[in-house]
Design a protein around this motif. Structure first.
Motif, PDB file in Angstrom:
ATOM      1  N   UNK A 108       0.794  -1.231   0.000  1.00  0.00           N
ATOM      2  CA  UNK A 108       0.000   0.000   0.000  1.00  0.00           C
ATOM      3  C   UNK A 108       0.825   1.279   0.000  1.00  0.00           C
ATOM      4  N   UNK A 109       1.986   1.286   0.658  1.00  0.00           N
ATOM      5  CA  UNK A 109       2.764   2.520   0.716  1.00  0.00           C
ATOM      6  C   UNK A 109       3.181   2.950  -0.680  1.00  0.00           C
ATOM      7  N   UNK A 126      -7.919   0.564  -8.472  1.00  0.00           N
ATOM      8  CA  UNK A 126      -8.360  -0.521  -7.599  1.00  0.00           C
ATOM      9  C   UNK A 126      -7.210  -0.893  -6.669  1.00  0.00           C
ATOM     10  N   UNK A 127      -7.522  -1.123  -5.405  1.00  0.00           N
ATOM     11  CA  UNK A 127      -6.545  -1.672  -4.468  1.00  0.00           C
ATOM     12  C   UNK A 127      -7.010  -3.069  -4.087  1.00  0.00           C
ATOM     13  N   UNK A 128      -6.201  -4.066  -4.476  1.00  0.00           N
ATOM     14  CA  UNK A 128      -6.497  -5.468  -4.171  1.00  0.00           C
ATOM     15  C   UNK A 128      -5.662  -5.843  -2.951  1.00  0.00           C
ATOM     16  N   UNK A 129      -6.298  -6.123  -1.876  1.00  0.00           N
ATOM     17  CA  UNK A 129      -5.763  -6.323  -0.516  1.00  0.00           C
ATOM     18  C   UNK A 129      -5.821  -4.997   0.220  1.00  0.00           C
ATOM     19  N   UNK A 150     -12.296   1.369  -6.009  1.00  0.00           N
ATOM     20  CA  UNK A 150     -12.722   0.077  -5.480  1.00  0.00           C
ATOM     21  C   UNK A 150     -11.606  -0.528  -4.641  1.00  0.00           C
ATOM     22  N   UNK A 151     -11.985  -1.141  -3.519  1.00  0.00           N
ATOM     23  CA  UNK A 151     -11.060  -1.935  -2.710  1.00  0.00           C
ATOM     24  C   UNK A 151     -11.573  -3.364  -2.692  1.00  0.00           C
ATOM     25  N   UNK A 152     -10.709  -4.310  -3.008  1.00  0.00           N
ATOM     26  CA  UNK A 152     -11.041  -5.729  -2.948  1.00  0.00           C
ATOM     27  C   UNK A 152     -10.453  -6.287  -1.664  1.00  0.00           C
ATOM     28  N   UNK A 153     -11.310  -6.670  -0.728  1.00  0.00           N
ATOM     29  CA  UNK A 153     -10.902  -7.086   0.611  1.00  0.00           C
ATOM     30  C   UNK A 153     -10.803  -8.603   0.703  1.00  0.00           C
ATOM     31  N   UNK A 154      -9.748  -9.065   1.360  1.00  0.00           N
ATOM     32  CA  UNK A 154      -9.567 -10.497   1.565  1.00  0.00           C
ATOM     33  C   UNK A 154     -10.212 -10.988   2.848  1.00  0.00           C
ATOM     34  N   UNK A 168     -16.415   2.260  -2.377  1.00  0.00           N
ATOM     35  CA  UNK A 168     -16.865   0.927  -2.781  1.00  0.00           C
ATOM     36  C   UNK A 168     -15.837  -0.149  -2.431  1.00  0.00           C
ATOM     37  N   UNK A 169     -16.294  -1.190  -1.791  1.00  0.00           N
ATOM     38  CA  UNK A 169     -15.417  -2.284  -1.377  1.00  0.00           C
ATOM     39  C   UNK A 169     -16.181  -3.591  -1.456  1.00  0.00           C
ATOM     40  N   UNK A 170     -15.464  -4.649  -1.808  1.00  0.00           N
ATOM     41  CA  UNK A 170     -16.063  -5.971  -1.862  1.00  0.00           C
ATOM     42  C   UNK A 170     -15.182  -6.962  -1.110  1.00  0.00           C
ATOM     43  N   UNK A 171     -15.827  -7.796  -0.307  1.00  0.00           N
ATOM     44  CA  UNK A 171     -15.133  -8.900   0.336  1.00  0.00           C
ATOM     45  C   UNK A 171     -15.150 -10.062  -0.646  1.00  0.00           C
ATOM     46  N   UNK A 172     -13.968 -10.407  -1.169  1.00  0.00           N
ATOM     47  CA  UNK A 172     -13.904 -11.458  -2.187  1.00  0.00           C
ATOM     48  C   UNK A 172     -13.439 -12.793  -1.619  1.00  0.00           C
TER      49      UNK A 172
END
Length: 400
Positions: A108-109, A126-129, A150-154, A168-172
């Protein structure tokens, strides 16, 4: 660069996507996403900072992902000039390539700063994790809402932080939960490693980053020696995440050669899931490996050691907000496994915690049951869900 080049000129079925991943875990996640997208739309092209698995999946590499494998505040500062130079290079190349979207995978940094610059040019980001906003620097959520689409959350509890910020975020779910079996085959894993079915086996996972291994290897080996002195016949297996990490760990082994009693230690290249599944318990550095250990349903002791100044800043500034740092404890919402931090990481302390698991079968069984529940919750087809979310974003762009 002069002016503002058109960005996102190519969208739809032949879209271009810039993707940036750091270290081994990010490489694995990004590779899964790339494959899942290509299964649906073979024409989508990916390029960026890539590891070997991403390249195998069809990503054009602009730089190796290992350049982002840096952990800690002070450690990042030491490498800041080269990281900023790399970010400028990726930004310039991305603008010239005219992608339809940007995906940052972990790191992320590095990724959030690059996402902000690309978002300012009108590129969907998009940020994945999810960054660990639930643990420290929670104010980042407001900034992220301005620069991410969008953020894709683990992990399941991460989404609520973004819902509150209207990001917007999704728990995938987690790809590891999809890949690893719900019922781990301990006997099969031991057979693959030529370990006796009735042996006492402990896995040592000192980390995937060079800094982690440099700070933890000696204490992990010391803990193994402490335990071996009290449990004769115990066997140790240490899977290494990369050749560089193996070289560091083997150097630590050589440094203590001649100590007694001798360790029954096997070092392997990769295969962490096999080594962990074969083990009765695991000594592991904090990070993705703790989740893998959870999904293999093995009791563990988690160690976390930062550079001294980084640890001092965490404590002095009160940066840590979460009650735990080990993923199994965060996911369970309670202390299931021991967490050992900084100066508390000593051979004796680590050894005693490992011995505690070996001497309390009922406690170990309860941990395995909790880990099975977590596994079911995280098993959602993560790569496929992430791919569908990204393609929906690309479709929205193409429909403009």
């Amino acid at each position: 660069m002069t002016g503002t080049p058109e960005i996102g000129a190519v969208a739809g079925p032949d879209a271009r996507v810039v993707i940036v991943a750091g270290e081994t875990s990010g490489d694995n996640l990004a590779a899964g996403l790339i494959r899942a997208v290509h299964a649906r739309r073979p024409g989508v092209r990916f390029a960026g900072i890539a590891g070997p698995r991403m390249i195998e999946a069809g990503c054009e590499p602009w730089a190796p992902s290992e350049r982002l494998a840096i952990m800690g505040l002070v450690e990042v500062l030491k490498h800041l000039p080269s990281l900023l130079r790399l970010r400028r290079e990726v930004l310039e190349r991305a603008v010239a390539w005219a992608p339809a979207a940007y995906v940052g995978v972990d790191a992320p940094e590095f990724n959030l700063g690059l996402a902000a610059k690309l978002h300012a040019r009108g590129l969907p980001t998009v940020q994945y994790v999810s960054p660990q906003v639930w643990a420290w620097r929670q104010g980042r959520v407001a900034t992220m809402a301005k620069t991410l689409d969008l953020v894709l959350c683990l992990l399941p509890f991460e989404k609520r932080f973004y819902d509150a910020a209207r990001l917007p975020a999704e728990f995938v779910g987690h790809p590891l939960a999809d890949r690893l079996p719900l019922d781990p085959d301990r006997d099969g894993a031991r057979a693959r490693l030529a370990l006796p079915p009735d042996a006492t086996v402990v896995a040592l996972l000192p980390g995937s980053r060079r800094g982690e291994v440099e700070r933890l290897a000696a204490d992990f080996l010391g803990a193994a020696r402490w335990l071996a002195a009290r449990r004769p016949g115990v066997r140790f297996v240490a899977p290494m995440a990369s050749p560089a990490v193996r070289a560091l760990f083997e150097s630590a082994v050589r440094a203590e050669q001649g100590a007694r009693p001798p360790l029954d230690l096997r070092i392997t290249d990769g295969g962490a899931d096999v080594a962990v599944t074969a083990a009765d318990c695991v000594l592991v550095a904090s990070g993705t490996a703790t989740l893998e250990t959870t999904l293999c349903r093995r009791p563990m002791v988690v160690a976390y050691r930062l550079a001294p100044l980084t640890a001092w800043l965490f404590r002095t500034l009160g940066l840590m907000k979460a009650p735990f740092f080990a993923q199994p404890n965060l996911l369970a919402g309670r202390a299931v496994v021991p967490e050992i931090f900084q100066e508390e990481v000593t051979p004796e302390r680590l050894g005693r915690e490992l011995l505690g698991w070996l001497e309390d079968p009922a406690r170990a069984a309860a941990a395995r049951e909790e880990f099975g529940r977590i596994h079911v919750e995280l098993r959602r087809g993560a790569s496929e869900r992430a791919a569908e979310a990204l393609l929906a974003l690309l479709d929205a762009r193409a429909a403009r």
